[in-house]
Design a protein around this motif. Sequence first.
Motif, PDB file in Angstrom:
ATOM      1  N   GLU A 120      18.365 -18.146 -23.716  1.00  0.00           N
ATOM      2  CA  GLU A 120      19.491 -17.199 -23.609  1.00  0.00           C
ATOM      3  C   GLU A 120      18.865 -15.763 -23.056  1.00  0.00           C
ATOM      4  O   GLU A 120      17.636 -15.664 -22.533  1.00  0.00           O
ATOM      5  N   ARG A 164      18.876  -9.939 -29.009  1.00  0.00           N
ATOM      6  CA  ARG A 164      20.029 -10.667 -28.320  1.00  0.00           C
ATOM      7  C   ARG A 164      21.405 -10.441 -28.986  1.00  0.00           C
ATOM      8  O   ARG A 164      22.529 -10.956 -28.604  1.00  0.00           O
ATOM      9  N   HIS A 165      21.308  -9.987 -30.304  1.00  0.00           N
ATOM     10  CA  HIS A 165      22.630 -10.026 -31.040  1.00  0.00           C
ATOM     11  C   HIS A 165      22.854  -8.696 -31.653  1.00  0.00           C
ATOM     12  O   HIS A 165      23.016  -8.397 -33.012  1.00  0.00           O
ATOM     13  N   GLN A 168      25.409  -7.143 -34.111  1.00  0.00           N
ATOM     14  CA  GLN A 168      25.968  -8.327 -35.191  1.00  0.00           C
ATOM     15  C   GLN A 168      25.089  -8.339 -36.314  1.00  0.00           C
ATOM     16  O   GLN A 168      23.780  -8.176 -36.507  1.00  0.00           O
ATOM     17  N   LEU A 170      23.404 -10.431 -39.033  1.00  0.00           N
ATOM     18  CA  LEU A 170      22.910 -11.803 -39.090  1.00  0.00           C
ATOM     19  C   LEU A 170      22.444 -12.376 -40.273  1.00  0.00           C
ATOM     20  O   LEU A 170      21.841 -11.636 -40.998  1.00  0.00           O
ATOM     21  N   GLN A 174      20.687 -17.783 -40.404  1.00  0.00           N
ATOM     22  CA  GLN A 174      20.659 -17.567 -38.971  1.00  0.00           C
ATOM     23  C   GLN A 174      19.487 -17.438 -38.353  1.00  0.00           C
ATOM     24  O   GLN A 174      19.078 -17.765 -37.307  1.00  0.00           O
ATOM     25  N   ARG A 221      21.093  -6.248 -39.728  1.00  0.00           N
ATOM     26  CA  ARG A 221      21.630  -5.931 -38.704  1.00  0.00           C
ATOM     27  C   ARG A 221      20.772  -4.773 -37.805  1.00  0.00           C
ATOM     28  O   ARG A 221      20.256  -4.072 -38.374  1.00  0.00           O
TER      29      ARG A 221
END
Length: 224
Positions: A120, A164-165, A168, A170, A174, A221
Amino acid sequence: MKKHLLYIEDDLEIGNLVTEDLLKRNYDVKWLVTGVDAMEYIEQTDLVILDIMLPELDGFSLGQRIKRKYPKTPILLFSARTALEDKLQGLDFADDYVIKPCHPDELVARIEVLLRRFGEYVVPEIHLAHLQIDLEKRRIIHVQSNHEISLTAKQYHILAFFLRHLNQILTKEQIYEAVWAKPYMDDDTTVMVHIRHLREKIEVDPSQPQIIETIRGIGYRVRQ
């Protein structure tokens, strides 16, 4: 495109079996029986499979050396040593620890999880609150004090997954499955404990975190 694996194993029987299986699964495998010359191959390697009990240079020393110089290359420790202290020592730098013997399908599943995770895109440098983060060099600087913050391998991986997120929410499931590459078990407190320790290092006030936000009943988050 074939993925290039560097496999370091001195047991000839195990080495032959694993190498043959990985070749059949369309991986490109370089198998070494000692880690002395391993650094010559790392730049062309997508993932390292590393035994611990090796002649001349043990897997712990070699793995730490690889991770310091090539932090974006995933390392999977593949060892018969089952003691908790061995696992903890290994996971301080490695990205997964698999006990042998194991089923070939499990080994490949672990390999694929690490290849996906490290494949990623990661922003080389990011500013987040009072932090300047360079994930390529694994450096985190507290801007106000100019102090470098030292994280364990797992703490780096958790923070990198958040980055990377960004923005978002999580779930613990996850985070656990991305970082530990294992199925999440209900009521497992591993993620919660690691995030608490991570907050103690990166937050100004860990009791009132500004970077890693808790989303009650869901997960966490990081917002920018």
